[in-house]
Design an enzyme around this catalytic site. Structure first.
Site, short mmCIF file in Angstrom:
data_model
loop_
_atom_site.label_atom_id
_atom_site.label_comp_id
_atom_site.label_asym_id
_atom_site.label_seq_id
_atom_site.Cartn_x
_atom_site.Cartn_y
_atom_site.Cartn_z
N ILE A 156 0.91 -1.14 -0.02
CA ILE A 156 -0.02 -0.11 0.01
C ILE A 156 0.78 1.29 -0.11
O ILE A 156 1.11 1.76 0.92
CB ILE A 156 -1.07 -0.03 1.34
N PRO A 157 1.49 1.47 -1.15
CA PRO A 157 2.25 2.81 -1.40
C PRO A 157 1.33 3.98 -1.17
O PRO A 157 0.24 4.33 -1.65
CB PRO A 157 2.67 2.76 -2.81
N HIS A 158 1.79 4.91 0.16
CA HIS A 158 0.84 5.87 0.43
C HIS A 158 1.77 7.11 0.73
O HIS A 158 2.72 6.85 1.13
CB HIS A 158 -0.09 5.59 1.59
N ALA A 159 1.06 8.41 0.72
CA ALA A 159 1.53 9.60 1.05
C ALA A 159 0.51 10.71 1.05
O ALA A 159 -0.39 10.71 0.61
CB ALA A 159 2.78 9.97 0.09
#
Length: 154
Positions: free
Chosen positions: A64-67
């Protein structure tokens, strides 16, 4: 806020073929850029900065790449099922074949942050992940999210 408020059917992508984590983040950023009107390079930058804090690879072949993004008005998500697994430096060492990109407004209220938790809970469910892997098309993949959102709310 619901998972399906953040990830629409149009935001489900099948059969990406990245060779590794960096390439996957770039491809997801290009796709997101087209949907939200933010430069892909800016998205890659915030995702790469977040990844330096620790991998967003949850394990079980899921990431879950998130930013948080400056100027974003509402959360945006994108679900990608890869054609083959790719290295992602996940906590269990397994390569990834399911990735959910999540971009949040910089000043996210708790409601927005809860979306990340809901998605993470859903993607830790081995049955839900197996259904994502077996889904025939984008609509079916999105349907798994729609069905799983109720369990993720619990």
């Amino acid at each position: 806020m619901d998972i399906c408020d953040v990830i629409s059917v149009e935001d489900v992508v099948l059969d990406l073929r990245p060779e590794g984590k960096t390439r996957l983040l770039k491809e997801l950023s290009v796709l997101a850029s087209r949907r939200i009107g933010v430069q892909a390079g800016e998205i890659v930058s915030v995702l790469s900065t977040r990844e330096k804090l620790g991998s967003t690879g949850l394990g079980l072949g899921v990431a879950i790449p998130h930013a948080k993004m400056h100027g974003l008005q509402r959360p945006f998500g994108l679900l990608a099922r890869l054609q083959a697994r790719c290295p992602f430096e996940a906590i269990d060492g397994q390569d990834v074949d399911i990735a959910v990109l999540l971009l949040m407004p910089e000043a996210s209220p708790q409601e927005h942050l809860n979306v990340l938790a809901k998605i993470a809970r859903l993607l830790r469910d081995e049955t839900a992940v197996a259904r994502l892997r077996g889904a025939a098309d984008a609509e079916s993949l999105h349907g798994v999210l729609a069905e799983g959102r109720h369990a993720a709310l619990a």
